[in-house]
Write an enzyme that holds these catalytic residues in place. Sequence first.
Site, PDB file in Angstrom:
ATOM      1  N   GLY A   1       1.118  -1.421  -0.173  1.00 31.87           N
ATOM      2  CA  GLY A   1       0.033  -0.172   0.152  1.00 31.87           C
ATOM      3  C   GLY A   1       0.886   1.193   0.146  1.00 31.87           C
ATOM      4  N   CYS A   2       0.424   1.945  -0.296  1.00 32.15           N
ATOM      5  CA  CYS A   2       0.724   4.145  -0.930  1.00 32.15           C
ATOM      6  C   CYS A   2       1.581   4.263   0.741  1.00 32.15           C
ATOM      7  CB  CYS A   2       0.259   5.009  -1.243  1.00 32.15           C
ATOM      8  SG  CYS A   2      -1.602   4.781  -0.571  1.00 32.15           S
ATOM      9  N   TYR A   3       0.417   4.049   1.875  1.00 36.45           N
ATOM     10  CA  TYR A   3       0.958   4.787   2.805  1.00 36.45           C
ATOM     11  C   TYR A   3       1.928   3.690   3.948  1.00 36.45           C
ATOM     12  CZ  TYR A   3      -2.803   8.092   3.863  1.00 36.45           C
ATOM     13  OH  TYR A   3      -3.873   9.348   4.194  1.00 36.45           O
TER      14      TYR A   3
ATOM     15  N   MET B   1       5.895  11.156  -0.974  1.00 33.60           N
ATOM     16  CA  MET B   1       5.781  10.143  -2.756  1.00 33.60           C
ATOM     17  C   MET B   1       4.602  10.839  -3.206  1.00 33.60           C
ATOM     18  SD  MET B   1       5.451   6.336  -1.655  1.00 33.60           S
ATOM     19  CE  MET B   1       4.121   6.032  -0.208  1.00 33.60           C
TER      20      MET B   1
END
Length: 902
Positions: free
Chosen positions: A682-684, A863
């Site tokens: 996942g991004c987080y 990011m």
Amino acid sequence: MLRASRFLKKGAGAIARTPSVAAAATAASIVSSSSHSRIQTRMYSYQNGPDTSEKETIVKLLYNIGSKKEVEQYLGHFSSVESQKFAVIKVGGAVISDDLATLASALTFLNRVGLYPIVVHGAGPQLNKRLEAANIEARYEDGIRITDGPTLAIAREVFASENRKLVEALERLGTRARPITGGVFVADYLNKEKYDRVGKIVRVNREVVESSIRAGCLPILTSLAETPEGQILNVNADIAAGELARVLEPLKIVYLNEKNGLYHGTTGKRIETIHLDEEYEDLLKEPWVRYGTKLKLKEIKELLDTLPRSSSVAIISAEHLHKELFTHSGAGTLIMRGHRLFSEQDLANVDSDRLRTLLIAHDPEIASGAATAASYWQKLAELKNEGGQYWIYGDEPYQLAAIVTRKPGQAIASVDKFVATKAATLGNITDNAWKLITRDHSQLVWSVPRTDDNLSWHFERADGSWSVGDDIVFWYGVEDWKKISDIVAAKGEKPAIAASAKQQPTGTGARSYSTMARKPASAFGGARRSYSTASSGAPLRVGLIGARGYTGRELIRLVDTHPRFELAYVSSRELAGKPVPNYTKASLDHVNLSAQQVGDLAREGRSNVDVWVLALPNNVAAPFVAAIDSATAGLSADQQPVVVDLSADYRFDKTGQWAYGLPELHRDSLLASTTGRIANPGCYATGSQLGIAPLLPYLDSTRLPSVFGVSGYSGAGTKPSPKNDPEFLRDNLIPYAPVNHIHEREIGHSLTRITKPEYPFSSANPLRVQFSPHVASFFQGIALTLHVPLRMSMNAKDMHDIYREFYQKERLVHVTESAPLVRDNAEKHYAVVGGFAVPPSDGLLEESSAGLAGRRAVLNVTMDNLLKGAATQAVQNMNIALGIDEYMGIPVQDTPTMSSSS
């Protein structure tokens, strides 16, 4: 010269212990309770061994791990001794608690091919948990658990319970097992005053073990011992396994651990082999070999010194046990005594009679009578008289010999001969010899027939190859392949195909190889699933399922500009029939593929689609994965398509089938994966782990790290909601999922997987993280502020130095001193870590008063959530899985990671 170079023909066997591209998972999973119940029903109890037809079936499945030749070689090797002398396997308590199903499957598989491993297990984590519940302090002295009466009483219960769990798990799979909780180890008190009821084994009653095997049951032992008077004593499971091995003298002593081997303290890479006679003294001088690692190596050295030289120790995880035992490539760390190697440049300095005997037995030219050893000696003498050189490599008992020659005026040396006995092959002495040869020679060339059984070994070690008639010419360390062309031309031969063409060598199954120069697999720290190279080869076809979302759109853009990728199918229910936008390589319309249709397409394997990307919401991917798995079950490992899942469905996988796709932290496991199944983080979770990972050695285990995260509203997807409504978000910041967010669990779970034994976290005591997500009014990007508790004081410069060193070779992580900003790397493909700070001595009152000043690190990570947080990372993982350059097709800004500003 080229045709004279032949590696290990006929009696020599397959060679070396290198990362393999073959899949161990196929064989390992045939007894899995989750996906192969049909096969399980055929696994029934038996008295004297498995049914012959069943054994043949499973042996054939083993061929999916490695070549038929090497599997049969190891089966013959293992079955050549008495059943009780096959293997002693020490199982840690954490393996039973965390990986019981995999362990039972692995042991069942071994039993189905007629082998009887003897299992000795511990239960340390379980015992600590029970003691804590009983308010009994776990006490240690010199690393030995002090075992008083109450501790021993609980230990007996715990050992019996864990023993029963393993036996029952085996019997559920149709494998007969016998619980043995006593009667094997006879002991005296180690030091009653100091350690209380801790034993030193003085005798092993092997009859108890052997009677279990005679009855067709796997013996499952605890490490508890008794005095001659019957007093129960606690004994370390490693020591118990070693003492049992000294009595039985097995071929293998296996220590199962979750790390899948020993890891080099400087490079962080798994150590594949250790030959103690050659390497032990130098290894102990390494600065990272200390504490538990040094003790483990010393114990193994002392053990192997008392056993036959054919015995070896393997440190491996349960899921890779099959590959470790049945392939030359192995999977964990193999430790054996081996033999010292020598290198000589004068035939007078070697035992020419023993060398002659080895060549007559194993070199095809001399064995066939086409040449004699004497005539070959004469050629070497003439070469030296003309100003050339030769090197003779071998081991003390002359189980292996390699001869390297170099003509006058030439920079490239030729591997003229390389032969080995079966013992050298099984002992992986060949790999050590190759390391010695490449240490002495930076440029090498050699030739092998296209029909050679061991072509895969040569492709693993070569930087490139060229097909010449019935042979393949390999080279190592030669950057200009035209030099190889000149060598071939000097022989008056013409290459059968161009050096850049892709070819399918015969005799190696379905593996395909590119012949352009490339980095050897060892340079990347592990195996690759294929040998396609960055600069050549047919396009790699991508099937994208779920193209409507923002991540799908970014993936299409990246594939469109990727030098090797092309879209094969783009599936979207809402967009079916409409043209695919932002794709210029071909005219392509969206389709709407069901799971069954994807399975039908996947049945053709890599010839149709090389990689399937599932850009679907959570809890939707499973039917597609099941369809692909079912359709491709009969395909060989290198023909299995890669599957990259962008949802959270497989990020917590415990089957060992799915690698976690955060390359900066999990690159070794990605390279070593043989299944081609990747769970994209996942991004987080990506940003949080990149922020916390460098500080793992310094964490204070009594306090939790916390992450405050803010994402652009593209992270909320395309389905309308307040979280992606620009009007609702105007002048606003929305908190959501304040507790138990799936990324919170993912951060702790995945960081725990990369902790080292000396860290205060493990699978039994996982790292936990506090995480608070928010969504803001900007479209894409993520900002994270992390608070990380430390067990020691440090300042901002210390932190900056730690992160700069940790990420100095990572092209998609930039380290800055100042706090990074979302707008500066939105639409960029890298993450930025910076803004390092710690509370000063006059900081927060509670920290100052508790003596915690300087013991809380604060930093920032930014990011792009759609790129490094999703699509870019997916391409990074696809590149790795397909064996091409990790950063191909990713616009990389080569700003040094140690830059001092963003």
